[in-house]
Design a protein around this motif. Structure first.
Motif, PDB file in Angstrom:
ATOM      1  N   PHE A 194      -3.524   9.878 -14.199  1.00 17.74           N
ATOM      2  CA  PHE A 194      -3.707   8.424 -14.108  1.00 17.74           C
ATOM      3  C   PHE A 194      -3.171   7.896 -12.789  1.00 17.74           C
ATOM      4  O   PHE A 194      -3.861   7.145 -12.083  1.00 17.74           O
ATOM      5  CB  PHE A 194      -3.007   7.739 -15.282  1.00 17.74           C
ATOM      6  CG  PHE A 194      -2.967   6.235 -15.167  1.00 17.74           C
ATOM      7  CD1 PHE A 194      -4.047   5.473 -15.550  1.00 17.74           C
ATOM      8  CD2 PHE A 194      -1.841   5.598 -14.654  1.00 17.74           C
ATOM      9  CE1 PHE A 194      -4.013   4.090 -15.435  1.00 17.74           C
ATOM     10  CE2 PHE A 194      -1.796   4.216 -14.537  1.00 17.74           C
ATOM     11  CZ  PHE A 194      -2.888   3.458 -14.932  1.00 17.74           C
ATOM     12  N   VAL A 195      -1.945   8.264 -12.438  1.00 18.67           N
ATOM     13  CA  VAL A 195      -1.331   7.758 -11.205  1.00 18.67           C
ATOM     14  C   VAL A 195      -2.089   8.253  -9.977  1.00 18.67           C
ATOM     15  O   VAL A 195      -2.360   7.489  -9.044  1.00 18.67           O
ATOM     16  CB  VAL A 195       0.161   8.177 -11.141  1.00 18.67           C
ATOM     17  CG1 VAL A 195       0.760   7.789  -9.804  1.00 18.67           C
ATOM     18  CG2 VAL A 195       0.934   7.525 -12.278  1.00 18.67           C
ATOM     19  N   PHE A 200       0.828  -1.208   0.000  1.00 25.44           N
ATOM     20  CA  PHE A 200       0.000   0.000   0.000  1.00 25.44           C
ATOM     21  C   PHE A 200       0.865   1.262   0.000  1.00 25.44           C
ATOM     22  O   PHE A 200       0.551   2.233  -0.698  1.00 25.44           O
ATOM     23  CB  PHE A 200      -0.934  -0.008   1.213  1.00 25.44           C
ATOM     24  CG  PHE A 200      -2.206  -0.760   0.978  1.00 25.44           C
ATOM     25  CD1 PHE A 200      -3.312  -0.136   0.426  1.00 25.44           C
ATOM     26  CD2 PHE A 200      -2.300  -2.099   1.310  1.00 25.44           C
ATOM     27  CE1 PHE A 200      -4.489  -0.837   0.200  1.00 25.44           C
ATOM     28  CE2 PHE A 200      -3.466  -2.808   1.092  1.00 25.44           C
ATOM     29  CZ  PHE A 200      -4.566  -2.169   0.527  1.00 25.44           C
ATOM     30  N   ALA A 201       1.955   1.238   0.760  1.00 25.14           N
ATOM     31  CA  ALA A 201       2.793   2.434   0.852  1.00 25.14           C
ATOM     32  C   ALA A 201       3.454   2.767  -0.477  1.00 25.14           C
ATOM     33  O   ALA A 201       3.666   3.950  -0.799  1.00 25.14           O
ATOM     34  CB  ALA A 201       3.853   2.247   1.936  1.00 25.14           C
ATOM     35  N   THR A 202       3.794   1.754  -1.251  1.00 26.64           N
ATOM     36  CA  THR A 202       4.500   1.982  -2.516  1.00 26.64           C
ATOM     37  C   THR A 202       3.574   1.899  -3.727  1.00 26.64           C
ATOM     38  O   THR A 202       4.060   1.909  -4.866  1.00 26.64           O
ATOM     39  CB  THR A 202       5.632   0.951  -2.685  1.00 26.64           C
ATOM     40  OG1 THR A 202       5.074  -0.383  -2.665  1.00 26.64           O
ATOM     41  CG2 THR A 202       6.654   1.081  -1.562  1.00 26.64           C
ATOM     42  N   SER A 203       2.276   1.821  -3.518  1.00 28.13           N
ATOM     43  CA  SER A 203       1.344   1.678  -4.641  1.00 28.13           C
ATOM     44  C   SER A 203       1.438   2.831  -5.648  1.00 28.13           C
ATOM     45  O   SER A 203       1.351   2.586  -6.866  1.00 28.13           O
ATOM     46  CB  SER A 203      -0.094   1.524  -4.136  1.00 28.13           C
ATOM     47  OG  SER A 203      -0.481   2.617  -3.328  1.00 28.13           O
ATOM     48  N   PRO A 204       1.628   4.106  -5.227  1.00 26.14           N
ATOM     49  CA  PRO A 204       1.787   5.162  -6.251  1.00 26.14           C
ATOM     50  C   PRO A 204       2.978   4.910  -7.171  1.00 26.14           C
ATOM     51  O   PRO A 204       2.881   5.098  -8.387  1.00 26.14           O
ATOM     52  CB  PRO A 204       1.968   6.433  -5.424  1.00 26.14           C
ATOM     53  CG  PRO A 204       1.332   6.133  -4.114  1.00 26.14           C
ATOM     54  CD  PRO A 204       1.602   4.681  -3.874  1.00 26.14           C
ATOM     55  N   LEU A 256       3.727   0.946 -13.876  1.00 29.11           N
ATOM     56  CA  LEU A 256       2.767   0.393 -14.827  1.00 29.11           C
ATOM     57  C   LEU A 256       2.550   1.368 -15.979  1.00 29.11           C
ATOM     58  O   LEU A 256       2.505   0.969 -17.155  1.00 29.11           O
ATOM     59  CB  LEU A 256       1.442   0.099 -14.123  1.00 29.11           C
ATOM     60  CG  LEU A 256       0.276  -0.323 -15.014  1.00 29.11           C
ATOM     61  CD1 LEU A 256       0.589  -1.637 -15.732  1.00 29.11           C
ATOM     62  CD2 LEU A 256      -1.005  -0.462 -14.196  1.00 29.11           C
ATOM     63  N   TRP A 257       2.421   2.646 -15.641  1.00 25.80           N
ATOM     64  CA  TRP A 257       2.242   3.659 -16.677  1.00 25.80           C
ATOM     65  C   TRP A 257       3.472   3.739 -17.590  1.00 25.80           C
ATOM     66  O   TRP A 257       3.343   3.854 -18.813  1.00 25.80           O
ATOM     67  CB  TRP A 257       1.982   5.023 -16.044  1.00 25.80           C
ATOM     68  CG  TRP A 257       1.853   6.090 -17.070  1.00 25.80           C
ATOM     69  CD1 TRP A 257       2.819   6.951 -17.511  1.00 25.80           C
ATOM     70  CD2 TRP A 257       0.690   6.395 -17.839  1.00 25.80           C
ATOM     71  NE1 TRP A 257       2.332   7.777 -18.485  1.00 25.80           N
ATOM     72  CE2 TRP A 257       1.020   7.458 -18.711  1.00 25.80           C
ATOM     73  CE3 TRP A 257      -0.606   5.880 -17.855  1.00 25.80           C
ATOM     74  CZ2 TRP A 257       0.109   7.997 -19.597  1.00 25.80           C
ATOM     75  CZ3 TRP A 257      -1.521   6.424 -18.737  1.00 25.80           C
ATOM     76  CH2 TRP A 257      -1.160   7.468 -19.592  1.00 25.80           C
ATOM     77  N   LYS A 258       4.661   3.660 -17.013  1.00 24.31           N
ATOM     78  CA  LYS A 258       5.886   3.728 -17.811  1.00 24.31           C
ATOM     79  C   LYS A 258       5.975   2.550 -18.773  1.00 24.31           C
ATOM     80  O   LYS A 258       6.560   2.669 -19.858  1.00 24.31           O
ATOM     81  CB  LYS A 258       7.112   3.740 -16.891  1.00 24.31           C
ATOM     82  CG  LYS A 258       7.255   5.008 -16.068  1.00 24.31           C
ATOM     83  CD  LYS A 258       7.618   6.199 -16.924  1.00 24.31           C
ATOM     84  CE  LYS A 258       9.034   6.135 -17.414  1.00 24.31           C
ATOM     85  NZ  LYS A 258       9.425   7.339 -18.200  1.00 24.31           N
ATOM     86  N   PHE A 259       5.398   1.427 -18.389  1.00 21.74           N
ATOM     87  CA  PHE A 259       5.435   0.251 -19.264  1.00 21.74           C
ATOM     88  C   PHE A 259       4.507   0.421 -20.465  1.00 21.74           C
ATOM     89  O   PHE A 259       4.860   0.051 -21.586  1.00 21.74           O
ATOM     90  CB  PHE A 259       5.045  -0.999 -18.478  1.00 21.74           C
ATOM     91  CG  PHE A 259       4.873  -2.222 -19.340  1.00 21.74           C
ATOM     92  CD1 PHE A 259       5.951  -2.793 -19.990  1.00 21.74           C
ATOM     93  CD2 PHE A 259       3.614  -2.789 -19.505  1.00 21.74           C
ATOM     94  CE1 PHE A 259       5.793  -3.910 -20.801  1.00 21.74           C
ATOM     95  CE2 PHE A 259       3.449  -3.902 -20.304  1.00 21.74           C
ATOM     96  CZ  PHE A 259       4.535  -4.468 -20.954  1.00 21.74           C
ATOM     97  N   ILE A 260       3.322   0.990 -20.243  1.00 16.65           N
ATOM     98  CA  ILE A 260       2.351   1.094 -21.332  1.00 16.65           C
ATOM     99  C   ILE A 260       2.495   2.393 -22.128  1.00 16.65           C
ATOM    100  O   ILE A 260       1.997   2.478 -23.249  1.00 16.65           O
ATOM    101  CB  ILE A 260       0.908   0.977 -20.798  1.00 16.65           C
ATOM    102  CG1 ILE A 260       0.604   2.080 -19.785  1.00 16.65           C
ATOM    103  CG2 ILE A 260       0.677  -0.382 -20.177  1.00 16.65           C
ATOM    104  CD1 ILE A 260      -0.780   2.031 -19.211  1.00 16.65           C
TER     105      ILE A 260
END
Length: 275
Positions: free
Chosen positions: A128-129, A99-103, A109-113
């Motif tokens: 998005f983030v 949870f702490a590192t979810s952002p 994930l955004w950098k991948f897509i």
């Protein structure tokens, strides 16, 4: 004796080579993002380990809220051997780290897509983030403050009706609570997923509207599979899923309209240039 490739084979071979390289590059990028995410979660787990007692107390609150008045002993948690608290605290720190590192994980994930997006689509990275993080925590908060207390209360009262006193084990309780928190957090990402896919033109509101009956049935099936075997908790997951699906339809409609307006504007500009 080898033969030179014919002119018809060369373009095809080049296309296959490009596709193969594209897949390899995507896999390499995925590996990089996964490594970054795992390192971040690992650091988060180490940090949360020093707050394990506070996190465990926090996770125990829904059980205390569910205990009938004057029967607080029903919320006592036990462990079956000396090693169980150690592994339970590791699980507590792991969930805290996630949870702490979810952002940061969502950003990876955004950098991948993002390489597959147009320049104007990449501009929604920060929204998005931020929105994905808010919805993830919102889903977990809904589970924590509504689903868990009412679900535990239902199960406790049912047990008392059959003259049975629960003996709750630490590992089993943490597994149940953390699973539900993560499930609700992920489920609440549905509108964000709809926003992203509709912005890319992959889906639109008409597609979602055509499948609303299947979505409702699927929501109740998911509620049965992802929650304990009590109808209260199942309904408390299925109903928000249905609501989120219909919210996603509205989100898809908004972004589909924005995309259509932009396409019409571009076509108009092209027509003016052609004149």
């Amino acid at each position: 004796m080898t033969t030179d490739p014919t002119p018809e084979q060369t373009p095809r071979q080049e296309a296959l080579d490009e596709a193969r390289m594209s897949i390899i590059e995507h896999l390499a990028e995925l590996r990089t993002r996964l490594i970054y995410s795992i390192i971040a979660v690992f650091v988060g787990v180490i940090a949360c380990w020093f707050f394990r007692d506070q996190i465990f107390t926090f996770l125990k609150q829904p059980l205390l809220m569910a205990a009938p008045e004057g029967q607080i002993e029903l919320s006592n948690i036990h462990h079956k051997d000396l090693a169980e608290p150690v592994f339970a605290m590791l699980k507590t720190a792991l969930v805290g780290g996630i949870f702490a590192t979810s952002p940061f994980t969502l950003y990876q994930l955004w950098k991948f897509i993002s390489p597959g997006l147009y320049s104007h689509e990449k501009k929604i990275a920060i929204p998005f983030v931020v929105l994905a993080t808010l919805f993830f925590f919102g889903g977990a908060a809904f589970c924590y403050y509504f689903v868990l207390p009412y679900g535990f209360k239902f199960l406790m009262m049912f047990g008392l009706e059959v003259s049975s006193t629960p003996q709750l084990m630490m590992s089993e309780y943490l597994s149940l609570v953390t699973k539900l928190l993560l499930v609700f957090g992920v489920v609440f990402e549905l509108p964000i997923l709809s926003m992203f896919l509709s912005a890319m033109g992959v889906i639109d509101h008409n597609t979602l509207l055509r499948h609303w009956r299947a979505a409702v049935i699927g929501s109740f099936v998911a509620g049965a599979l992802l929650t304990p075997a009590d109808p209260m908790t199942q309904v408390l997951l299925a109903v928000p899923l249905c609501v989120l699906y219909f919210i996603s339809i509205g989100v898809a409609f908004f972004f589909a309209r924005k995309r259509k307006e932009k396409e019409e504007r571009v076509m108009k500009e092209l027509d003016e240039l052609g004149e």
